[in-house]
Design an enzyme around this catalytic site. Structure first.
Site, PDB file in Angstrom:
ATOM      1  CD  GLN A 190     -10.519  -2.321  -1.589  1.00 55.08           C
ATOM      2  OE1 GLN A 190     -10.894  -2.876  -0.550  1.00 55.08           O
ATOM      3  NE2 GLN A 190     -11.104  -2.524  -2.751  1.00 55.08           N
ATOM      4  CG  HIS A 207     -11.271  -8.755   6.126  1.00 58.79           C
ATOM      5  ND1 HIS A 207     -11.175 -10.097   5.827  1.00 58.79           N
ATOM      6  CD2 HIS A 207     -10.608  -8.118   5.133  1.00 58.79           C
ATOM      7  CE1 HIS A 207     -10.478 -10.274   4.717  1.00 58.79           C
ATOM      8  NE2 HIS A 207     -10.106  -9.084   4.280  1.00 58.79           N
ATOM      9  CE1 TYR A 215      12.791  19.669   2.951  1.00 58.57           C
ATOM     10  CE2 TYR A 215      14.048  21.685   3.333  1.00 58.57           C
ATOM     11  CZ  TYR A 215      12.950  21.030   2.797  1.00 58.57           C
ATOM     12  OH  TYR A 215      12.012  21.744   2.104  1.00 58.57           O
ATOM     13  CG  ASP A 251      -4.449  -8.076   7.722  1.00 60.19           C
ATOM     14  OD1 ASP A 251      -5.333  -7.186   7.692  1.00 60.19           O
ATOM     15  OD2 ASP A 251      -3.919  -8.541   6.697  1.00 60.19           O
ATOM     16  CG  PHE A 282      -5.885  -9.393  -0.245  1.00 62.24           C
ATOM     17  CD1 PHE A 282      -6.409  -9.700  -1.487  1.00 62.24           C
ATOM     18  CD2 PHE A 282      -5.102  -8.248  -0.117  1.00 62.24           C
ATOM     19  CE1 PHE A 282      -6.164  -8.886  -2.591  1.00 62.24           C
ATOM     20  CE2 PHE A 282      -4.856  -7.432  -1.209  1.00 62.24           C
ATOM     21  CZ  PHE A 282      -5.386  -7.754  -2.446  1.00 62.24           C
ATOM     22  NE  ARG A 314      11.063  17.837   6.731  1.00 60.18           N
ATOM     23  CZ  ARG A 314      10.652  18.695   5.825  1.00 60.18           C
ATOM     24  NH1 ARG A 314       9.826  18.300   4.862  1.00 60.18           N
ATOM     25  NH2 ARG A 314      11.065  19.936   5.843  1.00 60.18           N
ATOM     26  NE  ARG A 345       3.258  13.693   4.253  1.00 64.18           N
ATOM     27  CZ  ARG A 345       4.466  13.876   3.713  1.00 64.18           C
ATOM     28  NH1 ARG A 345       5.559  13.573   4.391  1.00 64.18           N
ATOM     29  NH2 ARG A 345       4.588  14.385   2.499  1.00 64.18           N
ATOM     30  CE  LYS A 353     -10.261  -4.611   2.893  1.00 62.55           C
ATOM     31  NZ  LYS A 353     -10.007  -4.632   1.447  1.00 62.55           N
TER      32      LYS A 353
HETATM   33  C1  LIG Z   1      -6.727  -9.273   4.857  1.00 62.96           C
HETATM   34  C2  LIG Z   1      -6.254  -8.058   4.111  1.00 62.96           C
HETATM   35  N1  LIG Z   1      -5.116  -7.459   4.486  1.00 62.96           N
HETATM   36  C3  LIG Z   1      -4.652  -6.374   3.861  1.00 62.96           C
HETATM   37  C4  LIG Z   1      -5.326  -5.815   2.791  1.00 62.96           C
HETATM   38  C5  LIG Z   1      -4.698  -4.662   2.067  1.00 62.96           C
HETATM   39  O1  LIG Z   1      -5.401  -3.479   2.084  1.00 62.96           O
HETATM   40  P1  LIG Z   1      -5.265  -2.418   0.892  1.00 62.96           P
HETATM   41  O2  LIG Z   1      -6.028  -2.920  -0.267  1.00 62.96           O
HETATM   42  O3  LIG Z   1      -5.863  -1.168   1.484  1.00 62.96           O
HETATM   43  O4  LIG Z   1      -3.811  -2.228   0.592  1.00 62.96           O
HETATM   44  C6  LIG Z   1      -6.539  -6.404   2.374  1.00 62.96           C
HETATM   45  C7  LIG Z   1      -7.383  -5.926   1.274  1.00 62.96           C
HETATM   46  O5  LIG Z   1      -7.426  -5.163   0.532  1.00 62.96           O
HETATM   47  C8  LIG Z   1      -7.001  -7.554   3.045  1.00 62.96           C
HETATM   48  O6  LIG Z   1      -8.136  -8.177   2.660  1.00 62.96           O
END
Ligand SMILES: Cc1ncc(COP(=O)(O)O)c(C=O)c1O
Length: 386
Positions: free
Chosen positions: A185, A162, A224, A159, A88, A217, A234, A188
């Site tokens: 997301q 998944h 500040y 990463d 992705f 911060r 956040r 997921k």
């Molecule tokens: C392999 C991979 N990395 C990163 C992301 C990014 O995540 P997000 O959609 O939460 O920004 C995704 C999918 O959404 C993904 O499939």
């Protein structure tokens, strides 16, 4: 002629009283941001513990999780990040947003994960991070990559968007000694609609990440004093309360998906022209984010028409990701020298999978055995009609 039975798949996302109670708990706290409430803090502790990590930091989404992790690992202008060519787009966009060059490297034709030998050939003096993606929940070759990282001194960023709950030779994502980024997301394996998290093996980097994700911060600052550059990444209290409930369901769902994939991949493998995503025995817990398969040799347009037919027949089917260098976005800034065709020559597997790959949403694998048989029959008929 008998009408075919329509498979019934559970909805996604799923929720019950645990999410409802969590949302009310967050609401009634009277503090809806992490600096005042307990939900984000509690979720981070639970998520870190679940993945065997020293620290977890919750953030707004998976793309921001990658950006923050890369920034904390020293990625910026003049550096390069090695990413799989088949992933992705967030994997490469996160590096490019920081002013770095994203260097696409080919994946394995069977596992769809980054090929460690190709990574070794792509490392330069500018490489700051190597980013394996655990494609569809199947871990990349973490032995070879860890060895390469030790030999070159270039750290890994997993990463793991998944790969919630996945394991490599019994080790959880947080036990592999590298930073890892997750997404929550909507689609997921655990979700609050949006959200993300980063796991850190190292306290110093975690503390820096905390500052950067909160406009630089410190936690207790009232004057500040923004100590370093950052942004507001956040996560809010409502999302964290939902994620705490989702995490409790994760392991049972992984076990069920695993059982179903064992059956479905066997059925798919028996269909002429269909090759399911391969396995690696060392990736001994696959979280099964996508049920993926290839129709090797099919033309991209025919694959797209096939996906449409699968959807019409009731399957939650999608075309595989486009190879990142085949998108316009990739070339806007932070691309290496060359052209899409030149990169394609170096990445024949990514090129092929992006044209002939298909995936089914993981809710497919939460259905009954009957649905696995129906799914395979639908796919067999559709492929025979190509
Ligand atoms: C392999 C991979 N990395 C990163 C992301 C990014 O995540 P997000 O959609 O939460 O920004 C995704 C999918 O959404 C993904 O499939």
């Amino acid at each position: 002629m008998n009408a075919r039975q329509v498979p019934e798949f559970p909805q996604w996302p799923q929720y019950d009283d645990a999410e409802r109670d969590g949302l009310i708990r967050a609401l009634e706290q009277g503090q809806w941001w992490r600096m005042g409430g307990d939900e984000v803090n509690s979720f981070e502790l639970e998520f870190a513990e679940h993945h065997g990590a020293e620290h977890a930091l919750a953030v707004t989404n998976g793309t921001h999780a990658l950006e923050l992790a890369l920034q904390c690992m020293g990625v910026g202008p003049g550096t390069e990040v090695i990413v799989p060519a088949f992933t992705f787009i967030s994997s490469s966009q996160a590096a490019q947003r920081l002013g770095a060059v994203a260097v696409p490297v080919d994946v394995h034709p069977d596992t769809y994960c980054i090929d460690a030998a190709e990574v070794a050939a792509a490392v330069t003096t500018r490489t700051r991070v190597i980013m394996p993606v655990h494609m569809a929940g199947l871990m990349a070759d973490m032995d070879e990559l860890a060895k390469l990282s030790a030999d070159t001194g270039v750290p890994l960023l997993q990463d793991a968007a998944h790969a919630h709950g996945a394991r490599w030779q019994g080790k959880r994502v947080g036990e592999l000694g590298s930073v890892a980024a997750f997404s929550f997301q909507n689609g997921k394996l655990m979700t609050a609609g949006e959200g993300g998290a980063v796991l850190f093996p190292d306290t110093e980097m975690y503390e820096t990440a905390f500052l950067r994700h909160s406009c630089g911060r410190p936690r207790d600052d009232r004057r500040y004093h923004h100590q370093i550059a950052g942004s507001n990444l956040r996560l809010n209290e409502f999302s964290a309360s939902v994620l705490r409930a989702q995490l409790r369901r994760l392991d049972d769902q992984i076990a069920l998906r695993d059982e179903r994939w064992t059956l479905l991949s066997r059925l798919l493998g028996a269909i002429d022209g269909v090759v399911p995503q391969g396995d690696d025995v060392r990736a001994d817990r696959n979280s099964h984010y996508m049920a993926m398969f290839r129709i090797p040799g099919i033309a991209e347009q025919a694959r797209n028409a096939l996906v449409d037919r699968l959807i019409e027949a009731g399957l939650p089917a999608f075309a595989a990701f486009r190879a990142i260098y085949r998108t316009d976005a990739f070339w806007e800034f932070g691309a290496p020298e060359g052209t899409p065709d030149a990169i394609a020559e170096r990445c024949p597997n990514a090129e092929a999978i992006s044209q002939d790959g298909i995936w089914l949403h993981h809710r497919t694998l939460l259905a009954g055995e009957r649905e696995m048989h129906l799914t395979a029959e639908i796919i067999a008929d559709a492929v025979a009609a190509v």
